[in-house]
Design an enzyme around this catalytic site. Structure first.
Site, mmCIF file in Angstrom:
data_model
loop_
_atom_site.group_PDB
_atom_site.id
_atom_site.type_symbol
_atom_site.label_atom_id
_atom_site.label_comp_id
_atom_site.label_asym_id
_atom_site.label_seq_id
_atom_site.Cartn_x
_atom_site.Cartn_y
_atom_site.Cartn_z
ATOM 1 N N LYS A 88 55.290 -56.374 2.062
ATOM 2 C CA LYS A 88 54.243 -57.049 1.529
ATOM 3 C C LYS A 88 54.804 -58.036 0.437
ATOM 4 C CE LYS A 88 49.432 -55.944 1.141
ATOM 5 N NZ LYS A 88 48.235 -54.930 0.472
HETATM 6 C C1 E4P Z 1 44.939 -55.912 1.320
HETATM 7 O O1 E4P Z 1 46.163 -55.669 1.626
HETATM 8 C C2 E4P Z 1 44.811 -55.386 -0.265
HETATM 9 O O2 E4P Z 1 45.616 -54.100 -0.420
HETATM 10 C C3 E4P Z 1 43.578 -55.182 -0.624
HETATM 11 O O3 E4P Z 1 42.604 -55.575 0.358
HETATM 12 C C4 E4P Z 1 43.345 -55.452 -1.886
HETATM 13 O O4 E4P Z 1 42.154 -55.553 -2.349
HETATM 14 P P1 E4P Z 1 41.377 -54.686 -3.351
HETATM 15 O O5 E4P Z 1 42.315 -53.744 -3.805
HETATM 16 O O6 E4P Z 1 40.683 -55.530 -4.112
HETATM 17 O O7 E4P Z 1 40.446 -53.996 -2.168
#
Ligand code: E4P
Length: 220
Positions: A88
Site C-alpha cells: 500500500k
Molecule cells: C482502505 O484500504 C483503508 O484502510 C480504509 O478504508 C481507510 O478508511 P477508514 O480507516 O477511515 O475506514
C-alpha cells in the site's frame, strides 16, 4: 464483487474468512495500531492465515516516507514476507513512482488515500494493481461520491487499464450496494459494517413469526 475486510485484527479476519468467504484484507496504520501488536508481528500473523491461498493482503509502507526509493525498499522487504502481500502506497508523486518501480520488480501495489479521479488515472498509468478511492471520507466532507467511483471505472474501461478498484472507507450497506451498482471490483469495510449490512430487522421479525406458525403445526 469481492469483499475485503479492512482490519488488522486476527480474530476478526479469521471470523470473516470462516463465515463470509472473505476475498482479501486491507490494513492501514490505524488498524495495525488498534491490534496492539508490533507492525511486523501482526502482518506476519495475517499472512500466515492466508498461506496457500491467492487472496491479497494490503500492507502499508511507513507513511513518513516521502522518497520513492524508501517506499520501494520497504515494499521489497514486505513483499518478501508473504506472496499475498500487496504494497500500500500513498497517492503522492513518490507513491506513483514507487508503483512503477515495484511493478518492474513483480511486486503489486495498492494506491491508498485516493480522493480524485485524476489521482486514480495516474495510479492506473503507473501500473497500480489496486486503487483505493476513500469514499467515506469524501462523503463526510460533503462530496458526492457515486460519480467519483463511476468516473474511475469509466477511465479504467476506456483505456483498458487492468487496475482493480477497491471502494474503501465504506461505512454502511448502502455504500456497499452503491459500489456494486457502479460496478466496482471490490469493497473493503470493517467487520461491524458488513454485519450490519447483512442484517435487516424484518428478517428477525419474520423469522419469529414463522417459528410461531411452525410450533403450531404438526410435523407429520
Ligand atoms: C482502505 O484500504 C483503508 O484502510 C480504509 O478504508 C481507510 O478508511 P477508514 O480507516 O477511515 O475506514
Amino acid at each position: 464483487m469481492k469483499f475485503f475486510l479492512d482490519s488488522a485484527h486476527v480474530q476478526e479476519i479469521e471470523y470473516a474468512l470462516k463465515m463470509w468467504n472473505l476475498d482479501g484484507v486491507t490494513t492501514n496504520p490505524r488498524h495495525v495500531q488498534a491490534s496492539g501488536k508490533p507492525f511486523l508481528t501482526v502482518i506476519r500473523e495475517i499472512g500466515a492465515l492466508f498461506a496457500g491461498t491467492d487472496k491479497p493482503i494490503s500492507v502499508e509502507v511507513n507513511p513518513h516516507f516521502t522518497d520513492y526509493e524508501k517506499m520501494v525498499a520497504e515494499g521489497e522487504i514486505l513483499a518478501a514476507i508473504s506472496p499475498n502481500f500487496v504494497i500500500k502506497l500513498p497517492a503522492t508523486e513518490a507513491g506513483f513512482k514507487a508503483v512503477a518501480v515495484l511493478k518492474e520488480k513483480g511486486i503489486r501495489s495498492n494506491l491508498t488515500l485516493v480522493f480524485s479521479a485524476a489521482q486514480a488515472l495516474q495510479a492506473m498509468r503507473m501500473g497500480a494493481y489496486f486503487i483505493s478511492p476513500f469514499i467515506g471520507w469524501k462523503e463526510a466532507n460533503g462530496e458526492e461520491v457515486q460519480s467519483f467511483v463511476e468516473e474511475i471505472l469509466d477511465i479504467r474501461d476506456n483505456y483498458g487499464f487492468d487496475s482493480e478498484i477497491i471502494v474503501a472507507a465504506v461505512r454502511n450497506g448502502r455504500q456497499i450496494v452503491d459500489a456494486a451498482v457502479a460496478g466496482a471490483d471490490i469493497v473493503t469495510a470493517g467487520l461491524a459494517v458488513y454485519k450490519e449490512a447483512f442484517d435487516h430487522p424484518y428478517t428477525g421479525v419474520g423469522l419469529q413469526k414463522f417459528q410461531e406458525f411452525w410450533d403450531q403445526t404438526p410435523y407429520k
